[in-house]
Enzyme design. Sequence first.
Site: not given
Length: 337
Positions: A58, A124, A126, A148, A152, A178, A197, A294
């Site tokens: 970990d 990402s 995102t 999240y 990043k 994606n 998800n 979204d």
Amino acid sequence: MRILVTGGSGYIGSHTVLALLEAGHDVVVIDNLANSNQESLRRVGEIAGRSAEFLQVDLLDETALDNAFSSQNVDAVIHFAGLKAVGESVEKPLYYYHNNVGGTLNLLRCMERHDVRTLVFSSSATVYGASEEVPLVEKLPLDAVNPYGRTKEQIEDILSDVGAADERWNIALLRYFNPVGAHESGRIGEDPTGTPNNLLPFVAQVAVGRREKVMVFGNDYPTPDGTGIRDYIHVVDLAAGHLAALDYVHSHSGVHRWNLGTGKGSSVLEVLAAFSAAAGHEVPYEFGPRRPGDAAVSYADPSAALADLGWSAHKTLQQMCDDHWRWQKENPLGYSS
Ligand code: WQD
């Protein structure tokens, strides 16, 4: 090279480990198996004809992480390990910041102690937030809109500062759009724990009969068919992008950012049509309300990766759905089938 891959037993990680082995690299995977199954790596070894080493570590366990670097002569790191459920990050922000940002800080400090400064980071799209300025280009300001995405974005900022402070670091920040699909063998693929998800794994579970129907989140978007548009990229194309980035940063210092997308957008209804064609039967769906947060449309401008890395995505949406379906049909319950 000997590559250490964090999170290498996961969906994108396992496909990248396979590509690394097939390219002749030696690979050691560290993963805490919180969100993946070691079976993926056993099958990667089957396909590649040789295996990656595996250490259950970990990133929050600094001693175990340090021992991993001491026992392995690592040339570079590809860093996938991290939590990635947007909704869960809203409910448990501390869990996400501790795991994603804290874990990355441990990794970077360990790399520095062991004089390993070549890194490919799994970022990402995102980080662009709900930007409607499409196609998305790397120089756009970052504006993540959920915890999240902010982990990043913060990791990208940390890596930019590290690279600016010490030119010995060679860093690639890869912004995925994606990722979908699976290796053509049907032996490895996406195996989300709990309710998926994302669209493709949910559609695949409906197609294989695990779930009743797909809820389409909104059909009143300003798009040709009213449903959301995204840049779906085949996970095998994505893995190849990592190898291209690794080769580049192996000989170029500094911090480099690239979008890994196709540059093409597909709507939810287009995905459903392609997946129904792959499965040979209609995938049942109904329209529901929009999902908060979204964007209507999101797709990449991938021209920088082509110019710098000579990389571009080749696989079509139909190939993505054909390969995703083959994996799901042959592994209805994922790796625990
Ligand atoms: C795609 C489209 C939905 C599910 C997310 C994360 C992002 C990145 C990629 C990690 C959208 C629609 C979805 C469903 C639907 N992950 N949809 N019904 O939201 O573009 O990106 O995954 O880095 O961080 O935000 O992907 O697959 O969730 O949605 O209609 O059951 O499918 O509205 O238009 P998204 P997604």
